[in-house]
Every structure is written in C-alpha cells, then in structure tokens.
Design an enzyme around this catalytic site. Structure first.
Site, PDB file in Angstrom:
ATOM      1  N   GLU A 158     -27.989 -28.422 -24.082  1.00 25.46           N
ATOM      2  CA  GLU A 158     -27.518 -27.622 -25.207  1.00 25.46           C
ATOM      3  C   GLU A 158     -26.668 -26.439 -24.729  1.00 25.46           C
ATOM      4  OE1 GLU A 158     -27.851 -28.876 -28.069  1.00 25.46           O
ATOM      5  OE2 GLU A 158     -27.411 -27.261 -29.480  1.00 25.46           O
ATOM      6  N   HIS A 180     -21.404 -31.527 -25.053  1.00 25.78           N
ATOM      7  CA  HIS A 180     -22.419 -32.489 -24.587  1.00 25.78           C
ATOM      8  C   HIS A 180     -21.742 -33.614 -23.802  1.00 25.78           C
ATOM      9  CE1 HIS A 180     -26.033 -30.940 -26.442  1.00 25.78           C
ATOM     10  NE2 HIS A 180     -25.555 -30.985 -27.673  1.00 25.78           N
ATOM     11  N   HIS A 206     -18.815 -28.781 -30.278  1.00 18.63           N
ATOM     12  CA  HIS A 206     -20.204 -28.841 -29.827  1.00 18.63           C
ATOM     13  C   HIS A 206     -20.475 -30.181 -29.121  1.00 18.63           C
ATOM     14  CE1 HIS A 206     -24.563 -27.845 -30.182  1.00 18.63           C
ATOM     15  NE2 HIS A 206     -24.671 -29.161 -30.140  1.00 18.63           N
ATOM     16  N   GLU A 207     -20.158 -31.251 -29.796  1.00 18.00           N
ATOM     17  CA  GLU A 207     -20.440 -32.582 -29.227  1.00 18.00           C
ATOM     18  C   GLU A 207     -19.576 -32.839 -27.993  1.00 18.00           C
ATOM     19  OE1 GLU A 207     -23.105 -33.676 -30.197  1.00 18.00           O
ATOM     20  OE2 GLU A 207     -23.282 -32.657 -32.129  1.00 18.00           O
TER      21      GLU A 207
HETATM   22 CO    CO Z   1     -26.500 -30.129 -29.463  1.00 21.24          CO
END
Ligand code: CO
Length: 499
Positions: A296, A270, A266-267
């Site tokens: 996101e 980003h 997830h990170e």
């Molecule tokens: Co996030």
C-alpha cells in the site's frame, strides 16, 4: 535426504503450486471485469477446487517432510533459501494450526453474511446482519486461539496481514497520528469557515476522453502497456498474474474526473511494485511483497505524494484540459485545490488524505474491541456513531454511512484496516528519504519518473520478501516506520492549501 536436494524439490513444488494459483488470479481479473453473469456458479466451484488442491499440497506428508529436511540445511541467515523456508514454515504452521472444519465454517458464514450485508446496507437495517457478524466474530476469536498470541487475540489476526505487527504498536502509532490529525483538521475547518473552500470541478466528462487521458498519463509515467492492461471495474484493483502480466483497473464517472485519475494512479503504484519484484523469484515466497502495508505504501506514494502534487499537475493539467475541454473553465489552482480538498466526511473510500487515517483509526479501535470482547456486537451501531462523533464532530445520519459501509468485517477481514494507514506512514517516510537523494518535485515536474521508479525499485521492489516488513522499511529508509514523516507531510499540505 540431503537438505539442499530437499530444498530444491520443495521449491519446485511451491513454484508449480504458484503457477496454478496464478491462473486463479487471471480468473479473478476476468470475474471482476468481463465475466458473463451466468459463469458465476461454476466459477465458484473452480475456485473451491483450486483452493482444495492448494491446501492438500501444503498439508501433505511429503511437503512437511521436505520442509523439515530442508530446514536442517545450513543456509546463511537472511539468504534467499533461508527466507523462503521462513515464509513456508510460517504458512505451513498457520495452515495446520486451524482445523479444517473451522475454516469451512468461516467460509460458509462469511459467504452468507456478505449477501445479507448487501441487503442490510440497502435497507439501512442493522438487525439483518448483526447475528451473522456475531457468528463471524465468534469464529475469528476461535481462530485466534488456535493461531496463538502473546498478549491479545486481535494480534493473531493482525499478523495474517502484517507479519510481526502487534496491536500495541499500532495503538502507539495511531495515537500519535490521531491527536495531530485532529489539530490539523481544526485548522482546516477554521480556514474553510473563513472562505477557503475549493471550487467543485463540475461538468460532463465523457468516459472515452477520460480513458484516453489515463492511457496517455500511464505511458508518460512509464507503465508498460505491453506487460499489463487498463480495464474498467466498480472497485478498482491491481493484479499480478505473472511478471510479464500485471494488470490494473479503474472506473470512470462522467460527472467526476478526479475519482478515476486517483484510482488509476493508486493501482499503477501497486503495479509498479509487482512489475519490479525479481522475475526469477516468481513462484517462491521471497518473490512477493512482504506485507500489505508495504504494498500500500507504493500505491499511496504514486497516488498522493506524486499524484496530488503541484508539480505533477503543472505538467499534466494542460493535457488533461486538452482531452477534456470542460476543464478550461478551471485554473490549475482550482484543480489542484479540488484534488487536495480536506474535510470531515462519513465514507472512508471518499475521504481525503488527512481524514482518511481517522477513518482507519476508528475501525482499528472498534475491531480490536470486538475481537478482544470489550464490546458486544449488539452495541456496535451505537459504539460506531458515538466514537465517530467524538473524532469527526459529526454523526452519521444512516448506518449505511456508518458501520455498514465497508464489506471487510462481513467477509471476515479483521486486522486488515491498519495496513492502509501503515501504508501512508511508509509512503511519507519514503518521500522524506527519497528527497535526500534527489529533487523529487523537479523530477516530477520534468516527467523524470524513471529516476523515481528506479529509486523505488532499488530500495523496495527488488528485495521481494527477503526481509520482514519492518526490516525492509528500515533498510530502505534507515529507520523503523515512523509516523512523524506522515504528519510533517500532512502539515505541509495543510499549510499549502489552508493558510
Ligand atoms: Co491499494
């Protein structure tokens, strides 16, 4: 003054200010990773001084006259200059519309309430925190009045996180998602009742070995460890300090190997976005992502679309097993099914891809009603529980697992939650679009992540905030954010694992 000259001076000012606030980002990273406990007191004062300085620059007479002068220029609509001026005007207007006293009240009240919230959550006692929350909502409503809105106060707050998005539109998208998700969930529950339940992946997974796998995985996917780092924290986050310094954090649980992997992916999503923003625009408004939902969408794309796919684990699972031999007890199918487990649960951050959006829809409906004055704070605990039951078919046994679970409202964030589900909507739409240009599953299986990343760079990252969020999605995918793609994607997932 000549508008061009005013513009250049203005941008120079803005860049310098950004260099200072990017130092704050480094301090935030430090605070959430390695900062010694006793540093907290003065760290707070350091942040306050930076915030005060930033405020004084933006509200200065000089700043606004340069802005006005630059706005007289004839920069072509949609150009880097025009969009910089658009974002600066927006920031300036939103800053000066709200009286400083109200902002300070809000900071004081939320700082205080966050502390009380922790205690209320621990003791499972709503009465401790409801008065503080009531105050925050009153202040937020007041803020909405100053900011202005067309149809409802909640819109003014939503706009802070998602420029241009309105509650009416959120409602439309969410009602589409809600009814279809409830149908899919029924299908999943039926399958579970007839025995289709993933095996729990159990065992002891040493942190050091997990970490070695995470680094291996990041390298293979193409995260540049010379332009970033992977560190540990309790609530994982990604931060861009400068274009050459985009850091991510994760957490390792000795008894849960999945949690950390999906946090890291997830990170990393980003971080890829942050690393792909145009370097020469750093410090200018157009050098950022246009909204939280768009950001996101990138994290969810890597975490869910790529990271929970069969092809991804066909490649990585043998390596994961080699790093963590306990996993030789579980087949690829066991692991994959566990990574795509779907069922109703109380806690948002532990929710699966399908039910996650229901958690968000619940929060959106409640926070909108709170801000618009349709429900009173004293009725919040009951409203939460009854609406939760209606949606999920189960009722939270404690408030800790109910309306007290997230920090957002107690720290004054109203209008933030919808961005998570809009991120999912956009991620699925990108998936549909990218599959027209390439064989996505094969690229994942072949570890050709570079092709995927270059698609995202070209269509999303490289544009910074040159477009408004919806326009960027439209430009990248050919249409406005459309929840149909998300539901098609989830339908496929359900068919794959629960039929
Ligand atoms: Co996030």
């Amino acid at each position: 003054m000549d508008p061009r000259k005013a513009y250049d001076e203005l941008i120079q000012k803005v860049r310098n200010l950004h260099y200072i606030t990017s130092v704050r980002s480094l301090m935030v990273w430090d605070q959430r990773t390695y900062m010694p406990k006793k540093a907290a007191k003065f760290r707070g004062r350091q942040y306050a001084a930076i915030a005060e300085y930033a405020h004084s620059v933006i509200t200065s007479r000089e700043f606004v006259s340069l802005l006005e002068e630059a706005e007289r220029g004839d920069f072509p609509p949609g150009s880097r200059e025009a969009m910089n001026l658009y974002w600066l005007r927006r920031t300036y207007d939103r800053t000066v519309k709200v009286p400083v006293a109200l902002r300070l009240d809000l900071i004081r009240k939320t700082t205080e309430t966050e502390v009380v919230w922790r205690e209320a959550k621990e003791k499972d006692d709503p009465s401790l925190v409801l008065p503080g929350l009531g105050e925050i909502i009153r202040l937020k409503r007041e803020m909405a009045e100053y900011l202005g809105y067309e149809t409802e106060p909640y819109d003014a707050l939503l706009d802070d996180y998602e420029p241009g998005l309105r509650a009416k539109r959120v409602e439309e998208v969410f009602s589409y998602i809600r009814s279809r998700t409830v149908d899919l969930l029924r299908k999943v529950m039926d399958a579970r009742e007839s025995g289709k339940v993933p095996k729990r992946i159990e065992g002891r997974f040493p942190v050091i070995d997990q970490r070695r796998f995470h680094i291996f995985m990041l390298r293979k996917i193409g995260y540049d460890l010379e332009a970033g780092r992977l560190d540990e924290t309790t609530h994982p986050f990604a931060v861009r300090i400068t274009p050459g310094d985009v850091r991510i954090t994760t957490r390792y649980k000795e008894d849960d190997v999945l949690d950390g992997i999906f946090s890291t992916l997830h990170e990393m999503g980003h971080a890829f976005y942050n690393m792909g923003l145009p370097e020469e625009w750093f410090g200018e408004p157009v050098g950022n992502a246009p909204s939280l939902a768009v950001h996101e969408s990138q994290s969810r794309f890597w975490e869910n679309v790529v990271g929970r796919s069969r092809e991804f684990w066909m490649g990585f699972y043998p390596f994961l097993q080699a790093f963590l031999p306990t996993l030789y007890d579980y087949s690829l199918e066991d692991f994959l099914f566990a990574a795509n487990d779907m069922k109703p649960s109380f806690i948002r951050i532990e929710a699966d891809e399908l039910t996650y959006n229901l958690h968000i829809i619940l929060r959106f409906e409640i926070e909108r009603d709170l801000i618009n004055g349709k429900i009173e704070v004293k009725d919040l605990p009951d409203a939460w529980n009854s609406r939760f039951k209606e949606m999920f078919g189960i009722e939270p046994p404690t408030h800790r697992e109910g309306f007290l679970q997230d920090i957002h409202w107690y720290s004054g964030s109203f209008g933030y939650f919808p961005t998570y589900t809009f991120g999912n909507v956009i991620a699925a739409q990108i998936r549909a679009r990218i599959m027209e240009d390439m064989d996505l599953p094969s690229a994942v299986y072949d570890w050709d992540f570079a092709s995927i990343l270059s698609w995202l760079r070209e269509k999303i990252h490289s544009h910074g905030a040159l477009y408004l969020p919806e326009d960027l999605v439209k430009k990248a995918t050919g249409e406005d954010p459309n929840p149909m793609y998300l539901m098609e994607y989830l339908q496929e997932k359900v068919d794959l694992f629960y039929s």
